[in-house]
Design a protein around this motif. Structure first.
Motif, PDB file in Angstrom:
ATOM      1  N   UNK A  16      65.876  30.993 -29.273  1.00 25.21           N
ATOM      2  CA  UNK A  16      65.873  32.895 -29.385  1.00 25.21           C
ATOM      3  C   UNK A  16      66.210  33.670 -30.758  1.00 25.21           C
ATOM      4  N   UNK A  17      66.860  33.690 -30.718  1.00 25.06           N
ATOM      5  CA  UNK A  17      66.986  34.816 -31.585  1.00 25.06           C
ATOM      6  C   UNK A  17      68.015  34.009 -33.051  1.00 25.06           C
ATOM      7  N   UNK A  18      68.420  33.176 -32.788  1.00 26.99           N
ATOM      8  CA  UNK A  18      68.810  32.259 -33.977  1.00 26.99           C
ATOM      9  C   UNK A  18      67.716  31.356 -34.288  1.00 26.99           C
ATOM     10  N   UNK A  19      67.664  31.509 -35.745  1.00 29.39           N
ATOM     11  CA  UNK A  19      66.515  30.324 -36.697  1.00 29.39           C
ATOM     12  C   UNK A  19      67.565  29.119 -36.224  1.00 29.39           C
ATOM     13  N   UNK A  20      66.768  27.751 -37.218  1.00 29.60           N
ATOM     14  CA  UNK A  20      67.063  26.487 -37.020  1.00 29.60           C
ATOM     15  C   UNK A  20      68.093  26.908 -37.830  1.00 29.60           C
ATOM     16  N   UNK A  21      68.729  27.620 -38.811  1.00 28.84           N
ATOM     17  CA  UNK A  21      69.509  27.580 -39.743  1.00 28.84           C
ATOM     18  C   UNK A  21      70.703  28.056 -39.386  1.00 28.84           C
ATOM     19  N   UNK A  22      70.646  28.583 -37.886  1.00 29.21           N
ATOM     20  CA  UNK A  22      71.803  29.457 -37.045  1.00 29.21           C
ATOM     21  C   UNK A  22      72.261  30.590 -37.700  1.00 29.21           C
ATOM     22  N   UNK A  23      70.986  31.694 -38.435  1.00 26.80           N
ATOM     23  CA  UNK A  23      70.815  32.810 -38.513  1.00 26.80           C
ATOM     24  C   UNK A  23      70.073  33.996 -37.874  1.00 26.80           C
ATOM     25  N   UNK A  24      70.196  34.965 -38.185  1.00 29.04           N
ATOM     26  CA  UNK A  24      69.364  35.947 -37.536  1.00 29.04           C
ATOM     27  C   UNK A  24      68.902  36.736 -38.470  1.00 29.04           C
ATOM     28  N   UNK A  25      67.586  37.837 -37.870  1.00 26.81           N
ATOM     29  CA  UNK A  25      66.917  37.757 -39.055  1.00 26.81           C
ATOM     30  C   UNK A  25      67.746  39.430 -39.100  1.00 26.81           C
ATOM     31  N   UNK A  26      66.992  39.719 -40.238  1.00 25.42           N
ATOM     32  CA  UNK A  26      67.653  41.030 -41.419  1.00 25.42           C
ATOM     33  C   UNK A  26      66.871  42.549 -40.232  1.00 25.42           C
ATOM     34  N   UNK A  27      66.163  42.316 -39.340  1.00 20.59           N
ATOM     35  CA  UNK A  27      64.612  42.819 -38.638  1.00 20.59           C
ATOM     36  C   UNK A  27      65.755  43.085 -37.663  1.00 20.59           C
ATOM     37  N   UNK A  28      65.871  41.597 -37.229  1.00 21.12           N
ATOM     38  CA  UNK A  28      66.444  41.516 -36.097  1.00 21.12           C
ATOM     39  C   UNK A  28      67.566  42.350 -35.306  1.00 21.12           C
ATOM     40  N   UNK A  29      68.797  41.953 -36.517  1.00 24.82           N
ATOM     41  CA  UNK A  29      69.395  43.069 -36.184  1.00 24.82           C
ATOM     42  C   UNK A  29      69.424  44.167 -36.768  1.00 24.82           C
ATOM     43  N   UNK A  30      68.699  44.958 -37.119  1.00 23.09           N
ATOM     44  CA  UNK A  30      68.943  46.360 -37.441  1.00 23.09           C
ATOM     45  C   UNK A  30      67.527  47.075 -36.009  1.00 23.09           C
ATOM     46  N   UNK A  31      67.647  45.663 -35.246  1.00 20.82           N
ATOM     47  CA  UNK A  31      67.036  46.539 -33.914  1.00 20.82           C
ATOM     48  C   UNK A  31      67.424  45.982 -33.170  1.00 20.82           C
ATOM     49  N   UNK A  32      68.699  45.311 -33.236  1.00 16.69           N
ATOM     50  CA  UNK A  32      69.512  45.220 -32.395  1.00 16.69           C
ATOM     51  C   UNK A  32      70.196  46.181 -31.836  1.00 16.69           C
ATOM     52  N   UNK A  33      71.455  46.539 -33.239  1.00 10.08           N
ATOM     53  CA  UNK A  33      71.998  47.717 -33.470  1.00 10.08           C
ATOM     54  C   UNK A  33      71.573  49.319 -33.137  1.00 10.08           C
ATOM     55  N   UNK A  34      70.350  49.045 -33.488  1.00  4.89           N
ATOM     56  CA  UNK A  34      69.299  50.670 -32.669  1.00  4.89           C
ATOM     57  C   UNK A  34      70.151  49.755 -31.378  1.00  4.89           C
ATOM     58  N   UNK A  35      70.043  49.448 -30.479  1.00  4.41           N
ATOM     59  CA  UNK A  35      69.548  49.500 -29.092  1.00  4.41           C
ATOM     60  C   UNK A  35      71.644  49.745 -29.122  1.00  4.41           C
ATOM     61  N   UNK A  36      72.502  49.358 -29.670  1.00  3.58           N
ATOM     62  CA  UNK A  36      74.037  49.637 -29.979  1.00  3.58           C
ATOM     63  C   UNK A  36      74.191  50.930 -29.672  1.00  3.58           C
ATOM     64  N   UNK A  37      73.439  51.452 -31.214  1.00  2.00           N
ATOM     65  CA  UNK A  37      73.639  52.743 -31.086  1.00  2.00           C
ATOM     66  C   UNK A  37      72.620  53.939 -30.216  1.00  2.00           C
ATOM     67  N   UNK A  38      71.581  53.323 -29.412  1.00  2.62           N
ATOM     68  CA  UNK A  38      71.495  53.769 -28.530  1.00  2.62           C
ATOM     69  C   UNK A  38      71.836  54.182 -27.689  1.00  2.62           C
ATOM     70  N   UNK A  39      73.291  53.450 -27.163  1.00  2.31           N
ATOM     71  CA  UNK A  39      74.442  53.496 -26.035  1.00  2.31           C
ATOM     72  C   UNK A  39      74.150  52.290 -25.329  1.00  2.31           C
ATOM     73  N   UNK A  40      73.052  51.780 -25.541  1.00  2.00           N
ATOM     74  CA  UNK A  40      72.656  50.090 -24.370  1.00  2.00           C
ATOM     75  C   UNK A  40      73.516  49.366 -24.812  1.00  2.00           C
ATOM     76  N   UNK A  41      74.123  48.633 -23.687  1.00  2.84           N
ATOM     77  CA  UNK A  41      75.330  47.797 -24.035  1.00  2.84           C
ATOM     78  C   UNK A  41      74.100  46.471 -24.050  1.00  2.84           C
ATOM     79  N   UNK A  42      74.563  45.650 -25.476  1.00  2.74           N
ATOM     80  CA  UNK A  42      73.946  43.867 -25.918  1.00  2.74           C
ATOM     81  C   UNK A  42      75.228  43.218 -25.479  1.00  2.74           C
TER      82      UNK A  42
END
Length: 84
Positions: A16-42
Motif C-alpha cells: 500500500x504505502x511501500x513501493x516494490x523497492x520498500x521505500x515511501x514517496x516523499x509526498x506520502x511521507x509529507x502527508x503522513x507528517x502533516x497528520x502527525x503534526x495535526x495531533x493525529x496518531x499515525x
C-alpha cells in the motif's frame, strides 16, 4: 465525517504505502507528517516485524505504536518494547 474528529490513522505498509523497492514517496511521507503534526496518531501496520519498518514510515515523528507481525504484536518503535 468531520476530519477534526479523526484521532488515529492506521496505515497498511506492505503493498500500500511501500513501493516494490520498500521505500515511501516523499509526498506520502509529507502527508503522513502533516497528520502527525495535526495531533493525529499515525500507526503503521505490517505483516513484518518492527525491524521491517526501519528507514520507512518511522521517519515521521512522533510514531508511538506500530502493529507488527500480522497483528500479533503492538510495539513501541522507539524502544522495540512489545506493548500488546
Amino acid at each position: 465525517m468531520n476530519p477534526h474528529n479523526i484521532r488515529l490513522v492506521a496505515l497498511d505498509m506492505d503493498g500500500t504505502l511501500l513501493h516494490e523497492d520498500k521505500h515511501i514517496s516523499r509526498r506520502t511521507l509529507q502527508t503522513v507528517q502533516k497528520l502527525a503534526d495535526a495531533g493525529i496518531r499515525v500507526v503503521p501496520a505490517t505483516g513484518r516485524g518492527l525491524d521491517g519498518l526501519r528507514g520507512t514510515i518511522l521517519q515521521v515523528s512522533p510514531i508511538c505504536h506500530a502493529i507488527c507481525s500480522n497483528g500479533a504484536a503492538i510495539q513501541d518503535p522507539a524502544s522495540g518494547a512489545v506493548l500488546e
